[in-house]
Design a protein around this motif. Structure first.
Motif, short mmCIF file in Angstrom:
data_model
loop_
_atom_site.label_atom_id
_atom_site.label_comp_id
_atom_site.label_asym_id
_atom_site.label_seq_id
_atom_site.Cartn_x
_atom_site.Cartn_y
_atom_site.Cartn_z
N VAL A 297 0.92 -0.70 0.33
CA VAL A 297 0.41 0.05 0.25
C VAL A 297 0.62 1.13 0.01
CG1 VAL A 297 -1.95 1.48 1.41
CG2 VAL A 297 -1.77 -0.98 1.23
N TYR A 298 1.52 1.26 0.56
CA TYR A 298 2.58 2.45 0.84
C TYR A 298 3.49 2.72 -0.50
CZ TYR A 298 6.32 5.59 1.45
OH TYR A 298 7.37 6.87 1.00
N ALA A 299 4.10 1.75 -1.13
CA ALA A 299 4.81 1.73 -2.37
C ALA A 299 3.84 2.28 -3.31
CB ALA A 299 4.85 0.57 -2.58
N MET A 300 1.94 2.17 -3.05
CA MET A 300 1.22 2.51 -4.84
C MET A 300 1.14 4.71 -3.99
SD MET A 300 -1.57 0.20 -4.26
CE MET A 300 -2.90 0.85 -5.49
N PHE A 301 0.96 4.79 -2.39
CA PHE A 301 1.36 5.34 -1.75
C PHE A 301 2.50 6.61 -2.66
CE2 PHE A 301 -2.54 4.08 0.17
CZ PHE A 301 -2.87 5.43 0.68
N GLU A 302 3.53 6.17 -2.39
CA GLU A 302 4.11 6.80 -3.02
C GLU A 302 4.64 7.23 -4.69
OE1 GLU A 302 9.10 5.79 -1.24
OE2 GLU A 302 8.07 4.16 -2.80
N ALA A 303 4.81 5.73 -5.21
CA ALA A 303 4.09 6.01 -6.33
C ALA A 303 3.45 7.21 -7.26
CB ALA A 303 4.01 4.93 -7.67
N ALA A 304 2.12 7.49 -5.99
CA ALA A 304 1.21 8.31 -6.37
C ALA A 304 1.86 9.65 -6.13
CB ALA A 304 0.07 8.20 -5.20
N GLY A 305 2.88 10.23 -5.42
CA GLY A 305 3.26 11.27 -4.97
C GLY A 305 3.85 12.07 -3.42
#
Length: 209
Positions: free
Chosen positions: A15-23
């Motif tokens: 989940v954090y990886a998704m948030f990170e990729a989202a900026g």
């Protein structure tokens, strides 16, 4: 500052990886430490790790503006939150499992062991099946082995644990995945921030499809 409750463990890391990729990166969260709270003032985001089953409580009570919880938790406890998005990760299923040779004798009450009592009750009520609910908090697979129950209702991911205990899936109740949820008041007062994040996370979900 947008407060985000992340579930501890592999799912939370995805989940954090998704948030990170989202900026919405927060570099300190990648450091090897025992800290539970991490923030990036520039991005106006604060993350904290919590037990997966507690995420919905933090969001419902307003300690977190948004969070990520499994559909199983949302169905079992019915927290007063907004379900914003299916993240399409953490996929598994809620299922009825028992020994391979199990046959349901409808002339007697079915003994069901589970920690998901609300989901199990709703499922069997829909079938019109009378059950004896046995609430357990761990090692659910042990119940039919020791003849405490006839079947179990539990989350199944790979089925390996069932197989190792000579159990198989007899019925699938529903598919489970991770959902992005929001506190109702936060959704009003921090609406633009949450909507912007939601839009960016949707792009990540679409890329994963």
């Amino acid at each position: 500052m947008l407060n985000v409750a992340l579930p501890k463990g592999r799912l939370g890391e995805k989940v954090y990886a998704m948030f990170e990729a989202a900026g919405y990166e927060c570099p300190s969260i990648r450091e090897n430490s025992r800290k539970l709270v991490f923030e990036n003032e520039e991005k106006q985001v604060r993350y904290f790790w919590v037990k997966p089953s507690d995420v919905a409580i933090y969001v419902e009570r307003g300690a977190a503006d948004i969070g990520v919880a499994g559909k199983d938790i949302l169905l079992e406890y019915e927290p007063a939150v907004y379900e914003l998005l299916d993240l399409n990760i953490g996929k598994c299923r809620m299922a009825v499992a028992a020994p391979a040779d199990f046959r349901d004798n409808e002339n007697r009450t079915l003994r069901v062991a589970t920690k998901f009592t609300s989901i199990a009750a709703a499922y069997y009520a829909g079938l019109g099946r009378q059950i004896d609910m046995i609430k357990l908090n761990g090692s659910i697979e042990l119940a039919p082995i020791l003849e405490l129950s006839d079947v179990i209702v539990d989350i199944v991911e790979t089925g390996t644990t069932l197989k190792e205990n000579n159990l198989i899936v007899h019925q699938t109740i529903l598919p489970i995945s991770a959902r992005l949820i929001a506190n109702k008041a936060s959704f009003q007062f921090k609406g633009p921030q949450i909507e912007d994040l939601l839009c960016r996370i949707k792009e990540q979900v679409n890329e994963c499809d």
